[in-house]
Enzyme design. Sequence first.
Site, PDB file in Angstrom:
ATOM      1  N   GLY A 246       0.838  -1.205   0.000  1.00  0.00           N
ATOM      2  CA  GLY A 246       0.000   0.000   0.000  1.00  0.00           C
ATOM      3  C   GLY A 246       0.868   1.249   0.000  1.00  0.00           C
TER       4      GLY A 246
ATOM      5  N   GLY B 202      -0.588   4.830  -0.828  1.00  0.00           N
ATOM      6  CA  GLY B 202      -1.728   5.347  -0.064  1.00  0.00           C
ATOM      7  C   GLY B 202      -1.341   6.480   0.868  1.00  0.00           C
ATOM      8  N   GLN B 203      -2.303   6.887   1.697  1.00  0.00           N
ATOM      9  CA  GLN B 203      -2.090   8.050   2.565  1.00  0.00           C
ATOM     10  C   GLN B 203      -0.885   7.844   3.493  1.00  0.00           C
ATOM     11  OE1 GLN B 203      -4.695   8.788   5.839  1.00  0.00           O
ATOM     12  NE2 GLN B 203      -4.355  10.995   5.831  1.00  0.00           N
TER      13      GLN B 203
ATOM     14  N   ILE C 163      -0.629  -2.136  -6.009  1.00  0.00           N
ATOM     15  CA  ILE C 163      -1.509  -2.931  -6.876  1.00  0.00           C
ATOM     16  C   ILE C 163      -1.661  -2.193  -8.207  1.00  0.00           C
ATOM     17  CG2 ILE C 163      -2.838  -4.182  -5.110  1.00  0.00           C
ATOM     18  CD1 ILE C 163      -4.989  -1.958  -5.365  1.00  0.00           C
TER      19      ILE C 163
ATOM     20  N   TYR D  19     -15.450  -1.946   8.882  1.00  0.00           N
ATOM     21  CA  TYR D  19     -14.064  -1.524   9.112  1.00  0.00           C
ATOM     22  C   TYR D  19     -13.642  -1.906  10.533  1.00  0.00           C
ATOM     23  CZ  TYR D  19     -10.100   1.781   9.364  1.00  0.00           C
ATOM     24  OH  TYR D  19      -8.871   2.371   9.507  1.00  0.00           O
TER      25      TYR D  19
ATOM     26  N   LYS E   5     -10.845  -4.518  11.971  1.00  0.00           N
ATOM     27  CA  LYS E   5      -9.724  -4.033  12.795  1.00  0.00           C
ATOM     28  C   LYS E   5      -9.597  -4.853  14.088  1.00  0.00           C
ATOM     29  CE  LYS E   5      -7.861  -1.114  10.111  1.00  0.00           C
ATOM     30  NZ  LYS E   5      -6.564  -1.476   9.513  1.00  0.00           N
TER      31      LYS E   5
HETATM   32  C1  AKB Z   1     -11.157   6.342   8.943  1.00  0.00           C
HETATM   33  O1  AKB Z   1     -11.708   7.419   9.208  1.00  0.00           O
HETATM   34  O2  AKB Z   1     -11.730   5.373   8.454  1.00  0.00           O
HETATM   35  C2  AKB Z   1      -9.687   6.198   9.284  1.00  0.00           C
HETATM   36  C3  AKB Z   1      -9.488   5.688  10.664  1.00  0.00           C
HETATM   37  C4  AKB Z   1      -9.734   6.553  11.818  1.00  0.00           C
HETATM   38  O3  AKB Z   1      -9.110   4.568  10.840  1.00  0.00           O
HETATM   39  N1  AKB Z   1      -9.039   7.472   9.125  1.00  0.00           N
END
Ligand code: AKB
Length: 318
Positions: free
Chosen positions: A8, A11-12, A35, A143, A147
């Site tokens: 990655g 990316g940021q 990628i 997400y 995590k």
């Molecule tokens: C998001 O906002 O999804 C990310 C994070 C806080 O993990 N920047």
Amino acid sequence: MKNVLVIGSTGQIGSELTRKLRREISGGQVVAGYIPGAEPKGDLLAGGPAEIADVRDAARLAAVVDQYQIDTIYNLAALLSAVAEKKPLLAWDIQMNGLLNILEVAREKKVAVFTPSSIGSFGPETPRIDTPQDTIQRPRSMYGVTKVATELLSDYYFHKYGVDTRSVRFPGLISHVTLPGGGTTDYAVEVYYAAVKGETFVCPIAPGTYMDMMYMPDALKAAVEIMEADPARLIHRNSFNIASMSFDPEMLFAKIRETIPSLQVCYEVDPVRQAIAESWPDRMDDSCARAEWDWKPSYDLDAMTTDMIAHLKERFGK
Ligand code: AKB
């Protein structure tokens, strides 16, 4: 760390971490993994080797690890929170199946692995103020689910196979180099661009919504320092709370207006992002990171705002 693969790398986080590691590591190689469609360009391409490294292709990962004798992988492949809500199956595939591929390669080839967690690993039942290191983690976003599972799977590979997995829970990250994409905290980056360009900023997060945030140089410092920490001191591994500042939109806009009084803002609250933001901590307690590997951030809201505005003014010739 000698030979490092950054997955990655465009990316940021990856775009800045790859450059930092190339500056700081001597006598090794830092491979920019990417990628197709997100190839490194400019100095990122010219500054060292670059290889296709899709987390969903285990054979390819193993080949890159062998070719460059990689000892450390930074696994930064992820869909951020808002976009993961739109594409939950893809988020699971990248974040979980991808991680499993990396951990298997790491187990076979004795490679250390950093996979970031996030404030997104917490949920509505988590204490919001001074969120403890070890606490309730029942997120409701895909997400967040990935995590928490990332933290557990990384710890599993450490305890069962001895894979050197380590990680931090990143707050929202703010940078003037590469824009994030599809996160809940992105507003705190975008408003700086709008302020410097003289555009009205449409804020998707409601006033009064506090979240942990961090300036990118501190985030990069944490990513490097945790991988270099003395393992004998680590009680925790996956994953450490790290914190440096917490603010709501109004506080951020007031700080920017100290330098750019003309900043115009209106609110169009995005219900998906707002619901996610409300389920995240206001401010994490990072005392374990401070005690176990001497974590200490350098930037507060003041220092970050001065630096962000100076860099963006230079970039946009303002
Ligand atoms: C998001 O906002 O999804 C990310 C994070 C806080 O993990 N920047």
